[in-house]
Write an enzyme that holds these catalytic residues in place. Structure first.
Site, PDB file in Angstrom:
ATOM      1  N   ILE A  40       4.848   6.956   3.337  1.00  0.00           N
ATOM      2  CA  ILE A  40       5.733   5.946   4.325  1.00  0.00           C
ATOM      3  C   ILE A  40       7.020   5.738   4.084  1.00  0.00           C
ATOM      4  O   ILE A  40       7.248   5.409   2.842  1.00  0.00           O
ATOM      5  CB  ILE A  40       4.595   5.047   4.731  1.00  0.00           C
ATOM      6  CG1 ILE A  40       3.291   5.503   5.093  1.00  0.00           C
ATOM      7  CG2 ILE A  40       5.595   4.130   5.826  1.00  0.00           C
ATOM      8  CD1 ILE A  40       2.323   4.274   5.316  1.00  0.00           C
ATOM      9  N   TYR A  84      -6.094   6.428  -7.020  1.00  0.00           N
ATOM     10  CA  TYR A  84      -5.476   6.255  -5.862  1.00  0.00           C
ATOM     11  C   TYR A  84      -6.230   7.157  -4.704  1.00  0.00           C
ATOM     12  O   TYR A  84      -6.817   6.554  -3.786  1.00  0.00           O
ATOM     13  CB  TYR A  84      -4.176   6.099  -5.634  1.00  0.00           C
ATOM     14  CG  TYR A  84      -3.352   6.179  -4.517  1.00  0.00           C
ATOM     15  CD1 TYR A  84      -3.164   4.931  -3.749  1.00  0.00           C
ATOM     16  CD2 TYR A  84      -3.175   7.264  -3.398  1.00  0.00           C
ATOM     17  CE1 TYR A  84      -2.863   5.027  -2.343  1.00  0.00           C
ATOM     18  CE2 TYR A  84      -2.793   7.387  -2.383  1.00  0.00           C
ATOM     19  CZ  TYR A  84      -2.288   5.958  -1.878  1.00  0.00           C
ATOM     20  OH  TYR A  84      -1.872   5.789  -0.471  1.00  0.00           O
TER      21      TYR A  84
END
Length: 227
Positions: free
Chosen positions: A170, A137
């Protein structure tokens, strides 16, 4: 303005914020188009060059051109270097970097036709410091930073500014489900990331290109808010 990954929490937050500011917005997403007042193009695989080209062509027709592109499309997979690690690397590269490359390439003819056009890419703070299991990632998001820098240099003469935002975790319903023991007060809100994206799209950032800005302030750090 075209927003890829526009059906997710961040993409939709950026879309609504931009529309509230007076922009004409088209959302592009991988799944079915949601029930939204914004023009939306669904079931698009942005890892496919032909699909990306067709989607940006359609978006241009809906908007009468493209003056900004926000590359939000992406995903996350935690994977150590054992197991199907190589599958994870391929998947993260395709979702987080290839989508941005292909969407940008498809949008460039319209962006070049607009004065002071803008591109904003969504990276991640993990690109700056990767934890265990975050290699694939983080590397893909680091690629987004380097893509941003390269595009800023390539497109400077065309007057196209290219910048990136690097959010931390988030605060989304999906992240709350995936990390039930975490403290979401330490996470950044999608609306706050959207405001930073709008800064890069606005006149205040006319002299800024090639930047990668971390966006990390969670609600726990705010003295004026409580859960």
């Amino acid at each position: 303005m075209v927003i890829t990954g526009g059906f997710g929490a961040l993409g939709s937050a950026i879309g609504m914020a931009a529309a509230d500011a007076g922009a004409r917005v088209c959302l592009i997403g991988h799944g079915n188009a949601p029930d939204t007042p914004l023009p939306s193009i669904g079931n698009i695989d942005l890892t496919d060059p032909d699909a990306a080209q067709a989607a940006l062509q359609q978006a241009s027709g809906l908007l009468g051109g493209i003056d900004a592109l926000v590359n939000v499309a992406g995903g996350f997979q935690w994977q150590t270097s054992s197991g199907d690690a190589f599958d994870a690397w391929d998947r993260m590269y395709a979702m987080n970097l290839k989508t941005a490359v292909l969407a940008t390439r498809a949008a460039l003819p319209w962006l070049r036709a607009r004065p002071q056009a803008r591109i904003v890419n969504v990276g991640a703070t993990a690109a700056l410091s990767a934890a265990a299991g975050m290699g694939a990632y983080a590397a893909s998001k680091a690629g987004v930073i380097k893509l941003t820098e390269a595009l800023a240099a390539e497109l400077a003469e065309a007057g196209i500014n290219v910048n990136a935002v690097l959010p931390s975790i988030i605060d989304t319903p999906q992240n709350r489900r995936d990390m039930p023991d975490a403290d979401p007060r330490q996470w950044v809100r999608a609306d706050d990331v959207a405001r930073v994206v709008l800064f890069f799209l606005g006149p205040g950032a006319v002299a800024v290109t090639g930047a990668a800005l971390p966006v990390t302030l969670g609600r726990g750090a705010r003295s004026d808010e409580r859960l």
